[in-house]
Write a protein that holds these residues in place. Structure first.
Motif, PDB file in Angstrom:
ATOM      1  N   THR A  57      49.903  35.323  43.535  1.00 24.61           N
ATOM      2  CA  THR A  57      51.080  35.193  44.387  1.00 24.61           C
ATOM      3  C   THR A  57      51.899  36.477  44.319  1.00 24.61           C
ATOM      4  N   ASP A 113      50.237  35.011  49.266  1.00 29.03           N
ATOM      5  CA  ASP A 113      49.147  34.887  48.305  1.00 29.03           C
ATOM      6  C   ASP A 113      47.910  35.619  48.811  1.00 29.03           C
ATOM      7  N   ASN A 144      45.127  30.819  48.887  1.00 24.74           N
ATOM      8  CA  ASN A 144      46.383  30.080  49.078  1.00 24.74           C
ATOM      9  C   ASN A 144      46.673  29.387  47.754  1.00 24.74           C
ATOM     10  N   MET A 145      47.725  29.828  47.046  1.00 25.99           N
ATOM     11  CA  MET A 145      47.958  29.378  45.677  1.00 25.99           C
ATOM     12  C   MET A 145      48.222  27.892  45.562  1.00 25.99           C
ATOM     13  N   LEU A 187      55.465  33.714  39.816  1.00 27.99           N
ATOM     14  CA  LEU A 187      54.264  34.234  40.463  1.00 27.99           C
ATOM     15  C   LEU A 187      53.024  33.690  39.757  1.00 27.99           C
TER      16      LEU A 187
END
Length: 383
Positions: free
Chosen positions: A240, A245, A324-325, A353
């Motif tokens: 991130t 991301d 995509n976190m 993050l």
């Protein structure tokens, strides 16, 4: 795909449950007459509207609001914050990136009965007063919702509970991984939290997709001789940044000393991470000068911009690493570490993050010196 998971998906299809209906009816268990606030961005319109209709079907009372996309450093619209202050029974934050910060609470935090400070009304109602339950989905997509929402939540909850039992009494955790991660994490006195997909009681909440356990490492404090995390993290999955991301093309190596990131090496993505952290170190002084942050807090926020704020373990068998976190941190065979703010409210920062590490081995150590391995090369050892 596990047989039980497959049967669960077939069962939901047979009953005609959409992913949104499954979330509203089985995850949140919305009751008749409950007030449900849904906050969305234009990019998440379809998911938000599906949730709205699912709440109507469950005989709840939905309100749907839109605001522009918000990054890690942006404030939520004041109208959105005002709506959250009405203390709905359930709040969905269906964000393309982030919900946005609460500038008033950042300057004058809410204080719970036990003395904890909260710099956002959302967190205060959820974790402080425990009057609201919530779901937040930073970066959700329709594809992700369709693939990861209809899982076996009973199995997920069982795994979370087993891990919680194993983490009870642990004093430290060691994480190693093939790419080079080797980090010792103090956790004495910390409690394992989990995102198990049961958000039916006031004060509970988490992500959709659900599926992780996570813990805040003890915050390092040299003056008081409190040891923090020590070692190296090599992020080799995804990361991130303040602007979104990304799957990592080149691993990012972070040296950690006394609980804080002391150096960052790698390629362009390492520079991107350092840029985000540097901004999070500088901005608190601007906010403090403008009266948007409590006086004297800028130094603390700067320090914690390099804090190791979380160790998490992915437990959603339908989740994969996509860049995509929201989904990546739930993926099987991974763990993740966050840099910045933690979940125990004793390391405030402007950032949190997350970064993913592939195929970790995770070993718990207890007070008597005994050990327990819970992941071996990414394979869960508790089933």
């Amino acid at each position: 795909m596990e047989l039980k998971l497959f049967n669960k998906i077939k069962e939901n299809i047979r009953e005609g449950l959409s992913p949104a209906e499954n979330v509203v009816e089985n995850v949140c268990k919305v009751h008749r007459g409950e007030r449900v606030l849904i906050i969305a961005n234009p990019a998440t319109t379809q998911i938000a509207q599906d949730l709205y209709q699912a709440v109507v079907k469950a005989e709840g009372i939905p309100t749907l609001m839109f605001q522009p996309d918000k990054t890690s450093f942006d404030n939520a619209n004041p109208e959105v914050l005002a709506a959250i202050k009405t203390n709905p029974e359930l709040c969905f934050s269906i964000s393309n990136i982030k919900l946005g910060k609460d500038p008033v609470a950042a300057g004058e935090p809410y204080v719970s009965d036990d003395g904890q400070k909260f710099t956002h009304i959302f967190d205060y109602l959820l974790d402080g007063k425990k009057t609201m339950r919530a779901i937040w989905t930073p970066g959700i997509t329709e594809d992700m919702m369709n693939r990861t929402a209809n899982i076996d939540y009973d199995k997920l909850k069982s795994r979370c509970e087993k891990l919680a039992e194993l983490f009870e009494g642990a004093v430290s955790v060691r994480v190693t991984a093939p790419a080079g991660t080797d980090l010792k994490i103090p956790v004495k006195g910390r409690k394992l939290l989990f995102d198990d997909g049961d958000f039916s009681k006031p004060g509970t909440g988490g992500n959709i997709p659900a599926g992780e356990v996570f813990i805040s490492p003890v915050v390092g404090d040299v003056e008081n001789k409190i040891e923090g995390c020590e070692g190296i993290i090599v992020y080799d999955g995804s990361m991130t940044f303040s602007d979104g991301d990304s799957i990592l093309e080149t691993p990012i190596s972070c040296k950690v000393e006394k609980g804080y990131v002391s150096s960052i090496t790698g390629g362009d993505e390492a520079k991107r991470l350092l840029k985000t952290i540097t901004e999070a170190e500088k901005r608190p002084y601007i906010l403090e000068k403008e009266g948007k942050l409590e006086k004297g807090m800028a130094d603390i926020y700067k320090k914690n911009a390099r804090n190791i704020g979380e160790l998490g373990i992915g437990l959603n068998p339908a989740a994969i690493i996509t860049g995509n976190m929201l989904e990546d941190e739930k993926a099987f065979h991974t763990c993740h570490f966050a840099i910045g703010e933690n979940y125990d409210n004793d390391a405030p920062a402007l950032i949190h993050l997350d970064g993913v590490v592939r195929e970790p081995t995770i070993v718990l150590t207890y007070e008597d010196g005994s050990e327990k391995t819970v992941l071996n090369n990414g394979n869960l050892l508790i089933d």
